[in-house]
Design a protein around this motif. Sequence first.
Motif, mmCIF file in Angstrom:
data_model
loop_
_atom_site.group_PDB
_atom_site.id
_atom_site.type_symbol
_atom_site.label_atom_id
_atom_site.label_comp_id
_atom_site.label_asym_id
_atom_site.label_seq_id
_atom_site.Cartn_x
_atom_site.Cartn_y
_atom_site.Cartn_z
ATOM 1 N N GLN A 163 0.842 -1.197 0.000
ATOM 2 C CA GLN A 163 0.000 0.000 0.000
ATOM 3 C C GLN A 163 0.876 1.246 0.000
ATOM 4 O O GLN A 163 1.831 1.342 0.775
ATOM 5 N N GLY A 187 4.190 1.340 -2.328
ATOM 6 C CA GLY A 187 3.185 0.410 -2.815
ATOM 7 C C GLY A 187 3.832 -0.754 -3.543
ATOM 8 O O GLY A 187 5.050 -0.928 -3.523
ATOM 9 N N PRO A 190 -0.780 -4.702 -6.038
ATOM 10 C CA PRO A 190 -1.384 -3.649 -5.209
ATOM 11 C C PRO A 190 -2.465 -4.237 -4.301
ATOM 12 O O PRO A 190 -3.202 -5.142 -4.714
ATOM 13 N N TYR A 191 -2.521 -3.722 -3.081
ATOM 14 C CA TYR A 191 -3.434 -4.291 -2.075
ATOM 15 C C TYR A 191 -4.372 -3.213 -1.537
ATOM 16 O O TYR A 191 -3.931 -2.149 -1.113
ATOM 17 N N TYR A 192 -5.664 -3.520 -1.571
ATOM 18 C CA TYR A 192 -6.667 -2.612 -1.019
ATOM 19 C C TYR A 192 -7.608 -3.411 -0.115
ATOM 20 O O TYR A 192 -8.439 -4.178 -0.607
ATOM 21 N N ARG A 209 -10.072 -2.276 1.417
ATOM 22 C CA ARG A 209 -11.416 -1.775 1.139
ATOM 23 C C ARG A 209 -11.835 -2.187 -0.269
ATOM 24 O O ARG A 209 -11.220 -1.801 -1.268
ATOM 25 N N LEU A 212 -12.144 0.132 -3.430
ATOM 26 C CA LEU A 212 -10.940 0.697 -4.050
ATOM 27 C C LEU A 212 -10.245 -0.275 -5.006
ATOM 28 O O LEU A 212 -9.284 0.092 -5.674
ATOM 29 N N ARG A 213 -10.738 -1.509 -5.078
ATOM 30 C CA ARG A 213 -10.014 -2.547 -5.828
ATOM 31 C C ARG A 213 -10.202 -2.472 -7.331
ATOM 32 O O ARG A 213 -9.649 -3.296 -8.064
ATOM 33 N N ASP A 256 -8.945 -0.250 -9.036
ATOM 34 C CA ASP A 256 -7.670 0.312 -9.502
ATOM 35 C C ASP A 256 -6.538 -0.621 -9.113
ATOM 36 O O ASP A 256 -6.058 -0.588 -7.982
ATOM 37 N N GLN A 262 2.146 0.088 -8.898
ATOM 38 C CA GLN A 262 2.477 1.229 -8.037
ATOM 39 C C GLN A 262 3.990 1.335 -7.808
ATOM 40 O O GLN A 262 4.675 0.325 -7.671
ATOM 41 N N LYS A 272 0.920 5.554 -10.272
ATOM 42 C CA LYS A 272 0.171 4.354 -10.636
ATOM 43 C C LYS A 272 0.236 4.231 -12.155
ATOM 44 O O LYS A 272 -0.039 5.196 -12.863
#
Length: 288
Positions: A166, A182, A187-189, A191, A194-195, A197, A201, A219
């Motif tokens: 992140q 990141g 990439p880790y979300y 939430r 938000l995934r 995107d 990163q 990004k």
Amino acid sequence: MIVNIALLADIHGNYEALKAVIEDAKKNNVTEYWLLGDILMPGPGSENIFTLLDQLPVTVKIRGNWDDCLLAALDGKLSLNSTDEIYLLRLAQYLENKLPPQRIKAIREMPLNVQKTINGLKITISHHLPTKNWGRELMATNSTKAFDDLFLTNDVDIAVFGHIHQQLLRYSSHHQLVINPGSIGQPYYPRKELRNDLRAQYAILTIDEQGYSDILFRKVRYNKEQELLSAATEHLPFLELYQELLNTGVNKDKDRPYLQKIIDDYHYKEEVAKWLSGRHSQLKEKNG
């Protein structure tokens, strides 16, 4: 002198993502690159990733926890007693056939922590903590006190680390700067919203004559379809897992029933057992 440093972390074998990031970094006048660990696995990238990195002025190379997992598998330190270790062993088996010995030697020689001084600023660089490249101590929402452990001494001004996948900018209790660029490959979300995107990163740290000048979080779009095609064409083990990861941003490598099903379907345990037996025999022969 102005220094633009590309912070590259957690490639995880995603060649197409790394290639796109490097192209973007060159357009942004990067002068040097710091590699923050977790170069390989679970993606199909292998020697092609190192060949890309060889063309760059990489001035820092750090060993990540997945790099250590690869070494542990090759050194016979993992067993067939758990789905997690079978997963790592099968990926290591895949990579052993693709990496020349000098690459493995180079990974072994990478340190856990590097200290740099640029234009008077003291910087500590690690994959996770300076003396430990795994764990959850530095998750993005953890307390400020947890991030204080990035600094071995109070005279260090900036800490750069990877591992949590992140992008992050925050401060320690002593107002030292903490940066995470990141993940390039994963990439880790946490939430869900938000995934959507899942671009690659990285970050560019700029230091000029007056000190810390800027941090630019980037990004970058990459050819995900080509990455998945390469994974399929090159017979990447646990391909379903990798497809789901790149398509949804959800990593199911800790879902043991799911892993077990894949292991059973493809007979990975038997395959890895045969590989380990062959390596053991070779080692015995070599040592007389």
